[in-house]
Design an enzyme around this catalytic site. Structure first.
Site, PDB file in Angstrom:
ATOM      1  N   LEU A 208       0.864  -1.168   0.000  1.00 52.46           N
ATOM      2  CA  LEU A 208       0.000   0.000   0.000  1.00 52.46           C
ATOM      3  C   LEU A 208       0.904   1.222   0.000  1.00 52.46           C
ATOM      4  O   LEU A 208       2.004   1.189   0.561  1.00 52.46           O
ATOM      5  CB  LEU A 208      -0.900   0.038   1.239  1.00 52.46           C
ATOM      6  CG  LEU A 208      -2.078  -0.925   1.326  1.00 52.46           C
ATOM      7  CD1 LEU A 208      -2.850  -0.660   2.627  1.00 52.46           C
ATOM      8  CD2 LEU A 208      -3.006  -0.798   0.141  1.00 52.46           C
ATOM      9  N   ASP A 209       0.451   2.312  -0.612  1.00 52.54           N
ATOM     10  CA  ASP A 209       1.212   3.557  -0.556  1.00 52.54           C
ATOM     11  C   ASP A 209       1.461   3.948   0.891  1.00 52.54           C
ATOM     12  O   ASP A 209       0.671   3.617   1.789  1.00 52.54           O
ATOM     13  CB  ASP A 209       0.445   4.697  -1.231  1.00 52.54           C
ATOM     14  CG  ASP A 209       0.292   4.492  -2.726  1.00 52.54           C
ATOM     15  OD1 ASP A 209       1.015   3.653  -3.268  1.00 52.54           O
ATOM     16  OD2 ASP A 209      -0.556   5.173  -3.326  1.00 52.54           O
ATOM     17  N   GLN A 210       2.521   4.684   1.119  1.00 54.93           N
ATOM     18  CA  GLN A 210       2.830   5.160   2.468  1.00 54.93           C
ATOM     19  C   GLN A 210       1.657   5.914   3.070  1.00 54.93           C
ATOM     20  O   GLN A 210       1.313   5.740   4.241  1.00 54.93           O
ATOM     21  CB  GLN A 210       4.061   6.067   2.435  1.00 54.93           C
ATOM     22  CG  GLN A 210       4.388   6.689   3.791  1.00 54.93           C
ATOM     23  CD  GLN A 210       5.165   7.983   3.675  1.00 54.93           C
ATOM     24  OE1 GLN A 210       5.314   8.534   2.581  1.00 54.93           O
ATOM     25  NE2 GLN A 210       5.661   8.489   4.791  1.00 54.93           N
TER      26      GLN A 210
END
Length: 312
Positions: A151-153
């Site tokens: 997942l994106d940060q």
């Protein structure tokens, strides 16, 4: 064989810890015809991936018959393969984690926004899992619990993690063959109805569909729409890119939004639903969470500001 410690100056201190005991195993007939990197992974499943085994062989952390060797070298019956005590593991990180599911094979964890999944960063989910996830007692247990997707940060939500080599492989194939159903909640700028996008991303096919759950008036963007988003592919920033290209960027997205951006509250995107077959017993497993409180708090504030402004 004595214990030898290696210092790697290019690796940040927050990532390094050392295994304090060398492990030596003997090549059996089943390994004949294998390269050293493939054999090392079979002998030491905790390495996680063949590429990791290759890296450690090149660095001298894994040796053949007591000597540094080429990862492409073939093994023979009776050869010894030794994992040196300098194998690098991420140090634990003590931050709160919520688990949607956990057993001796896998864990499904709710990743907080702002946390990288992995990599050379001070705060990663991998390091947090070292602190909070239970290790497996299975024969092919990994040395630490490893996420099998990203997942994106700035995106919060559910991440599937493997505890054994066999489940890591099985889950990787499940994601690759699109056998995992993934849904997100997002707040986007503007008034948006149902729709989908199949615009390729970096030359690869990408498919995102969405359904509106709520519309709220906003002084900031006129309207805000709460979406349930489903993705059939998992390209980098796929949801953010697809929604931005139709003029409805995710609230708080400072990368794909033109004009003023609400940065202080973060990105309003959360992975809220995962459904897949358990990699061991194959029974259906569904995990779902509600979006963070900041979603509803932001909607309430926007609605109240709109009402107050237009009632004066």
């Amino acid at each position: 064989m004595g214990l030898t410690y290696f210092y790697c100056s290019h690796i940040p201190s927050f990532m390094t810890t050392f295994i304090d005991k060398a492990q030596t195993k003997i090549v059996q007939s089943v390994h004949i015809g294998s390269r050293l990197d493939a054999c090392a992974l079979a002998l030491f499943p905790s390495l996680g991936t063949r590429s990791q085994a290759k890296k450690w062989i090149k660095k001298g952390y894994i040796v053949q018959n007591g000597h540094k060797a080429n990862p492409a070298r073939f093994v023979n019956i009776g050869d010894t393969v030794t994992l040196q005590p300098a194998a690098i593991l991420p140090k634990p990180l003590d931050i709160p984690l919520e688990f949607a599911f956990e057993d001796s094979h896998i864990a499904v964890v709710n990743k907080p926004a702002g946390l990288f999944v992995r990599g050379r960063h001070p705060k990663t989910l991998v390091r947090a899992l070292r602190q909070h996830a239970m290790l497996s007692t299975e024969t092919d247990a990994l040395a630490f619990v490893q996420p099998v997707h990203r997942l994106d940060q700035r995106t919060s939500g559910l991440v599937v993690c493997a505890k054994t080599k066999s489940t890591q492989v099985a889950l990787g194939k499940a994601f690759e063959t699109r056998q995992v159903q993934k849904k997100y909640h997002a707040i986007v700028c503007g008034h948006l109805g149902s729709g989908e996008s199949t615009t390729p991303i970096e030359g690869k096919d990408a498919h995102t569909s969405w359904y509106p759950l709520q519309h709220v008036r906003s002084l900031h963007t006129d309207w805000l729409t709460v979406l349930e988003v489903q993705i059939q592919t998992g390209r980098t920033h796929q949801i953010r890119r697809h929604l931005s290209e139709i003029g409805h960027p995710i609230l708080g997205d400072d990368l794909y939004t033109e004009g003023p951006v609400l940065k202080s509250k973060g990105l309003f995107l959360c992975a809220t639903y995962l459904s897949f077959a358990h990699p061991v017993h194959q029974l259906p497993l569904t995990c779902h969470i509600t979006p963070p409180d900041k979603f509803q708090n932001q909607l309430t504030r926007e609605s109240q500001r709109w009402t107050k402004y237009h009632s004066e």
